[in-house]
Enzyme design. Structure first.
Site, mmCIF file in Angstrom:
data_model
loop_
_atom_site.group_PDB
_atom_site.id
_atom_site.type_symbol
_atom_site.label_atom_id
_atom_site.label_comp_id
_atom_site.label_asym_id
_atom_site.label_seq_id
_atom_site.Cartn_x
_atom_site.Cartn_y
_atom_site.Cartn_z
ATOM 1 N N ASP A 156 0.821 -1.208 0.000
ATOM 2 C CA ASP A 156 0.000 0.000 0.000
ATOM 3 C C ASP A 156 0.859 1.264 0.000
ATOM 4 O O ASP A 156 2.032 1.251 0.389
ATOM 5 C CB ASP A 156 -0.882 0.030 1.252
ATOM 6 N N HIS A 206 -5.763 2.957 -4.520
ATOM 7 C CA HIS A 206 -5.747 3.172 -3.066
ATOM 8 C C HIS A 206 -6.205 4.599 -2.747
ATOM 9 O O HIS A 206 -5.774 5.171 -1.740
ATOM 10 C CB HIS A 206 -4.350 2.896 -2.513
ATOM 11 N N HIS A 210 -5.917 9.177 0.349
ATOM 12 C CA HIS A 210 -5.870 8.276 1.502
ATOM 13 C C HIS A 210 -6.758 8.740 2.660
ATOM 14 O O HIS A 210 -6.330 8.771 3.819
ATOM 15 C CB HIS A 210 -4.423 8.114 1.977
ATOM 16 N N HIS A 311 3.341 -2.230 3.479
ATOM 17 C CA HIS A 311 3.432 -0.907 2.858
ATOM 18 C C HIS A 311 4.807 -0.683 2.233
ATOM 19 O O HIS A 311 5.813 -1.175 2.750
ATOM 20 C CB HIS A 311 3.195 0.194 3.898
#
Length: 397
Positions: A156, A206, A210, A311
Site C-alpha cells: 500500500d 488506493h 488516503h 506498505h
C-alpha cells in the site's frame, strides 16, 4: 476544467515535455504493451465501459509524457473538488442511486484524528446494513483471504521514495506483486510508478489522498476513486484497474457499492496486519515485533491463505518484507500478486483491446466531448465464479 484529457489512452507520447520535478526522471517512459487480456471484465452495458472506452491501437491523441508538468496539470493537487467532477461520473453515480444500487446509509464521522469512524445511533457497523471493514465486517464478495497455501502479495501507499529499493528486491527475486497506489503519490513519484508497470506488477487503486472513505459523501467517494482510476488509465497505455483497497480498511456497503456499480471495481482487504506503517512513528511497532508476527503466521496453518497488509511507505517497512521473504519461501507458501489471485487467473485489469471478446467498433470509442453528455446504464453485475470461488466471502459480525 477541460475534459479532453479524459479520452482513452493507448500510447503515451514520447515527445519531450516540461518536467514536473527534475529529480523524478532521467529517461523517457513509453508504455506500449498490449493489455494482458482480450476481453472486458464486465458486460457491455456496465457504466465503466462508457466512462473509459478506448480504441484498439490508438485514439490519435498524443498524451503528455508521464512525469511532466503537462501530464500532472489536469489532476487535483490535493483533496479533489467535487464541483470539478466530470459529468459522466456524476451521471453514472446518480443513475446507480436512482436504481437503488447504492445503499442510503449515513456517513461515519471520526471523533479524533486517526481514530475509527463511528456511525450515528441506530446504525450497527458490524451488521449487514452497514458492514464496516474497519470493524472487520465482511461484505459478501469482498476479498479478505487467499486460497489455501497461497500468500497474496501487495503493498500500500506507493509510490514513495522507498519504492525503488522494493522494486529492486522484487526484480532480483522474480516476484510480481500488486501495488495499491495513491493518486497524489503517483503524481509525485512518476518514475517508480512507471517502473512498476514496466516490470509487470499489477496496479490497483488506493484512492487519491488516503482518507477514511466512509466519512465522505457519495460525490467525494466518486472523486477519490475516479481520479485515481483516470490517472492510472491515462498513464499505463489504457489499463483500467479491477481492484481497489480502502485506506485503513474503511469501507461499508455504501462505499463498496459506489466502487463496484460506477467504476466496476472489487475490494481487496487483508487477514493479517503487520502495522509496518508505524515503524517510523513514535510508539509504533518494531522490526522485532513484525518478525515475531510474520514467523507465527508463516509457520502456521495454510488454511486460509494469507493476505498480509504491508506498505512501501518507508525504508524500514520495505526491509521488514525483505527480512520475512526467506521465511515465506522456506515454509512453502505460493507467493502470487494478490490482484491476480483475486482475478482467478484472469487479468488484474478490467479492460482490453476488445469488448465482450468482439472487435472494437466505432461505437465503442469515445471521441470529442462525449464524456460530458453521456448517459449510463445502472445494470448490476456480479463477479464471475472463476474470480470469487477460491475466496472467503462470509459476513462476520
Amino acid at each position: 476544467m477541460l475534459l479532453s484529457f479524459l479520452l482513452p489512452a493507448f500510447f503515451l507520447s514520447a515527445s519531450a515535455a516540461p518536467s514536473l520535478n527534475s529529480r523524478h526522471h532521467g529517461h523517457e517512459h513509453r508504455i506500449v504493451q498490449r493489455l494482458p487480456s482480450n476481453e472486458w471484465f464486465h458486460p457491455r452495458d456496465h457504466p465503466v465501459h462508457r466512462l473509459f472506452r478506448r480504441d484498439a491501437d490508438t485514439d490519435g491523441i498524443s498524451y503528455a509524457q508521464v512525469g511532466s508538468s503537462t501530464w500532472a496539470a489536469p489532476y487535483p493537487s490535493s483533496t479533489p473538488d467535487v464541483s470539478q467532477l466530470p459529468a459522466a461520473w456524476t451521471d453514472a453515480l446518480n443513475a446507480a442511486v436512482q436504481a437503488g444500487s447504492i445503499p442510503n446509509i449515513p456517513q461515519s464521522t471520526s471523533p479524533t484524528p486517526d481514530s475509527n469512524p463511528v456511525y450515528p445511533d441506530g446504525y450497527d457497523p458490524t451488521g449487514p446494513d452497514v458492514c464496516s471493514g474497519t470493524y472487520k465486517c465482511r461484505i459478501p464478495g469482498n476479498i479478505w483471504d487467499a486460497p489455501d497455501g497461497f500468500l497474496g502479495t501487495g503493498f500500500d501507499d506507493g509510490p514513495t521514495t522507498a519504492s525503488p529499493a522494493l522494486l529492486d528486491f522484487l526484480e532480483a527475486n522474480n516476484e510480481t506483486v500488486t501495488h495499491f497506489m495513491i493518486g497524489v503519490n503517483i503524481i509525485d513519484q512518476p518514475d517508480s510508478f512507471t517502473r512498476s508497470v514496466e516490470l509487470g506488477h499489477d496496479i490497483a487503486v488506493h484512492t487519491w489522498t488516503h482518507p477514511y472513505m466512509t466519512t465522505l459523501s457519495n460525490e467525494d467517494v466518486l472523486a477519490q476513486l475516479g481520479w485515481t482510476m483516470q490517472l492510472i488509465h491515462n498513464s499505463t497505455g489504457g489499463r483500467l484497474p479491477k481492484f481497489w483497497r480502502p485506506p485503513y480498511g474503511d469501507t461499508d456497503v455504501r462505499v463498496n457499492a459506489i466502487a463496484k456499480e460506477v467504476f466496476g471495481m472489487e475490494t481487496i482487504l487483508w487477514n493479517q496486519d503487520t502495522e509496518d506503517w508505524s515503524l517510523t512513528e513514535t510508539g509504533g511497532t518494531t522490526a522485532q515485533a513484525i518478525n515475531a508476527s510474520m514467523t507465527t503466521w508463516l509457520t502456521g496453518s495454510k488454511t486460509p491463505g494469507l493476505i498480509i497488509l504491508e506498505h512501501e511507505l518507508s525504508d524500514e517497512s520495505v526491509q521488514a518484507f525483505e527480512a520475512a521473504y526467506p521465511v515465506m519461501k522456506s515454509n512453502g507458501w505460493n507467493l502470487q500478486s494478490v490482484a491476480q489471485l483475486a482475478a482467478g487467473g484472469q487479468s488484474a485489469y478490467q479492460n482490453a483491446i476488445s469488448i465482450d471478446a468482439g472487435s472494437v467498433t466505432p461505437a465503442d470509442i469515445i471521441l470529442g466531448d462525449a464524456l460530458t453528455t453521456s448517459s449510463v446504464s445502472s445494470t448490476t453485475t456480479s463477479l464471475p465464479s472463476s474470480t470469487s470461488s477460491s475466496f472467503s466471502s462470509r459476513t462476520t459480525s
